[in-house]
Scaffold this motif. Structure first.
Motif, PDB file in Angstrom:
ATOM      1  N   SER A  47       1.308  -0.970  -0.118  1.00 49.62           N
ATOM      2  CA  SER A  47       0.185  -0.074   0.342  1.00 49.62           C
ATOM      3  C   SER A  47       0.780   1.124   0.096  1.00 49.62           C
ATOM      4  O   SER A  47       0.888   2.778  -1.005  1.00 49.62           O
ATOM      5  N   GLY A  48       2.236   1.918   0.584  1.00 51.45           N
ATOM      6  CA  GLY A  48       2.855   2.360   0.784  1.00 51.45           C
ATOM      7  C   GLY A  48       4.291   2.551  -0.202  1.00 51.45           C
ATOM      8  O   GLY A  48       4.723   3.777  -0.379  1.00 51.45           O
ATOM      9  N   SER A  49       4.135   1.472  -0.797  1.00 49.88           N
ATOM     10  CA  SER A  49       5.004   1.660  -2.543  1.00 49.88           C
ATOM     11  C   SER A  49       4.551   1.615  -3.572  1.00 49.88           C
ATOM     12  O   SER A  49       4.473   1.762  -4.773  1.00 49.88           O
ATOM     13  N   LEU A  50       4.358  -0.141  -3.341  1.00 51.95           N
ATOM     14  CA  LEU A  50       3.181  -0.655  -4.691  1.00 51.95           C
ATOM     15  C   LEU A  50       2.674  -0.044  -5.704  1.00 51.95           C
ATOM     16  O   LEU A  50       2.780   0.688  -7.261  1.00 51.95           O
ATOM     17  N   LEU A  51       1.010   0.014  -4.776  1.00 57.65           N
ATOM     18  CA  LEU A  51      -0.074   0.764  -5.369  1.00 57.65           C
ATOM     19  C   LEU A  51       0.325   2.484  -5.661  1.00 57.65           C
ATOM     20  O   LEU A  51      -0.065   2.796  -6.752  1.00 57.65           O
ATOM     21  N   PRO A  52       1.441   3.012  -5.023  1.00 59.99           N
ATOM     22  CA  PRO A  52       1.986   4.354  -5.241  1.00 59.99           C
ATOM     23  C   PRO A  52       2.603   4.795  -6.564  1.00 59.99           C
ATOM     24  O   PRO A  52       2.593   5.071  -7.629  1.00 59.99           O
ATOM     25  N   LEU A  53       3.769   3.766  -7.008  1.00 60.49           N
ATOM     26  CA  LEU A  53       3.728   3.670  -7.520  1.00 60.49           C
ATOM     27  C   LEU A  53       3.278   3.234  -9.377  1.00 60.49           C
ATOM     28  O   LEU A  53       3.759   3.649 -10.665  1.00 60.49           O
ATOM     29  N   ILE A  54       2.278   2.426  -9.442  1.00 62.72           N
ATOM     30  CA  ILE A  54       2.102   1.719 -10.396  1.00 62.72           C
ATOM     31  C   ILE A  54       1.359   3.147 -10.562  1.00 62.72           C
ATOM     32  O   ILE A  54       0.689   3.252 -12.032  1.00 62.72           O
ATOM     33  N   ILE A  55       0.372   3.849  -9.552  1.00 66.13           N
ATOM     34  CA  ILE A  55      -0.596   5.123 -10.910  1.00 66.13           C
ATOM     35  C   ILE A  55      -0.025   5.844 -11.083  1.00 66.13           C
ATOM     36  O   ILE A  55       0.280   6.493 -12.052  1.00 66.13           O
ATOM     37  N   SER A  56       1.701   6.032  -9.762  1.00 63.88           N
ATOM     38  CA  SER A  56       2.890   7.546 -10.943  1.00 63.88           C
ATOM     39  C   SER A  56       2.862   6.575 -12.326  1.00 63.88           C
ATOM     40  O   SER A  56       2.938   7.745 -13.401  1.00 63.88           O
ATOM     41  N   VAL A  57       3.036   5.571 -12.431  1.00 63.69           N
ATOM     42  CA  VAL A  57       3.665   4.930 -14.026  1.00 63.69           C
ATOM     43  C   VAL A  57       1.949   4.620 -14.554  1.00 63.69           C
ATOM     44  O   VAL A  57       2.828   4.379 -15.824  1.00 63.69           O
TER      45      VAL A  57
END
Length: 331
Positions: A255-265
């Protein structure tokens, strides 16, 4: 060029948001006083500059993020100190007022980010008002990934100002050169962005000048840290590559790394010809949010969302345009 009418409208918008978000300031203020969640106590550094008492010192690099700290210091010295009910009697009045200053500062910065980003979208990038308002919704949601007790919001606001005036080198270069007094993340993100644009955008000379400015700023930052070590202790970072694997199995890291990374790319993943016409040759800039994973190695992989969120002024306009296309298609 910002017209007088735009300035008046943005000011009215600012006042409306100030009224709407007042309770968020109160919640932030109370959470800070009760230590509801762990955070860096920038109010202590405000008190250090106010009293010179050693007990209030922060460690490097937090202690030398001078521009946001002095922003809070000015609020501490000039703004009325609101005292809340039902708080610990062990807290000193000075600490309460310094905490209030940081809470007030973050409250105003939140509103300024929303207003400035709306202006950036509609005035600088020429988006429609509908797309501008959609960007506000997304912007506010993404800002929740930032720490709203420290200087994260200030850093993002400063970054938006640089992007807004990027074509005006007389404004953007001084802002970049002073960014070492705000946060190392700014010249790090800008350095990568300018490096990529040298090879993808037409105005190569401009981006080369901007890249050189970012590099010089990083040198200033190096000497600032060297000088700061005479007064402050340095926080020992632990580089642990293996902890990055936690994003695939640890709930907090997902929740704190993978999901935000997916949203940003995601804007770059769902790229199409229409997006290419608007944001020419910018698809390679997905490397900017990805590069911020490096800070996750140093500051804890669960906090990677914070670091990635600092770069949202680059990729959120693209995401907003893509979502607007999808919504229009559904109509």
């Amino acid at each position: 060029m910002i017209s007088k009418k735009n300035i008046i409208n943005l000011f009215i918008f600012f006042i409306i948001l100030i009224l709407l978000f007042f309770r968020e300031y109160l919640y932030t203020y109370r959470m800070m006083l009760t230590n509801f969640v762990p955070y860096d106590f920038y109010q202590n550094q405000v008190l250090y500059f106010a009293t010179s008492e050693e007990m209030y010192k922060l460690t490097l690099p937090s202690a030398v993020r001078l521009i946001p700290i002095f922003f809070y210091f000015i609020i501490y010295k000039t703004f009325p100190c609101l005292t809340l009910t039902n708080i610990s009697q062990d807290l000193t009045q000075e600490y309460i007022c310094a905490t209030n200053a940081v809470a007030v500062g973050n409250y105003f910065i939140l509103v300024l980010i929303l207003v400035t980003f709306f202006a950036y979208q509609t005035i600088k990038l020429g988006k429609s008002k509908a797309e501008g308002y959609l960007s506000l919704i997304l912007c506010y949601a993404i800002l929740k990934s930032l720490d709203h007790f420290t200087i994260d919001r200030f850093v993002v606001l400063y970054f938006i100002f640089i992007l807004f005036f990027l074509n005006n080198l007389k404004v953007s270069i001084p802002l970049i050169m002073l960014s070492f007094l705000v946060s190392e993340k700014i010249f790090y993100i800008l350095g990568i962005l300018f490096f990529l644009r040298i090879f993808t955008q037409q105005d190569q000379k401009k981006y080369l000048i901007l890249l050189v400015s970012a590099v010089i700023t990083s040198i200033f930052y190096y000497f600032l840290i060297k000088f700061g070590k005479n007064y402050f202790q340095f926080y020992e970072f632990k580089f642990d590559f293996h902890q990055m694997l936690k994003i695939f199995y640890d709930k907090s890291a997902i929740s704190g790394s993978l999901l935000p990374l997916i949203i940003s790319v995601s804007p770059y993943i769902f790229w199409n010809s229409d997006i290419e016409n608007i944001y020419k040759n910018q698809r390679i800039e997905f490397l900017v949010p990805i590069s911020l994973i490096l800070f996750g190695f140093l500051g804890g992989i669960e906090n990677t969302a914070r670091y990635i969120t600092h770069s949202f002024p680059i990729w959120l306009p693209i995401l907003t345009t893509r979502l607007n296309q999808i919504l229009n298609l559904r109509n």
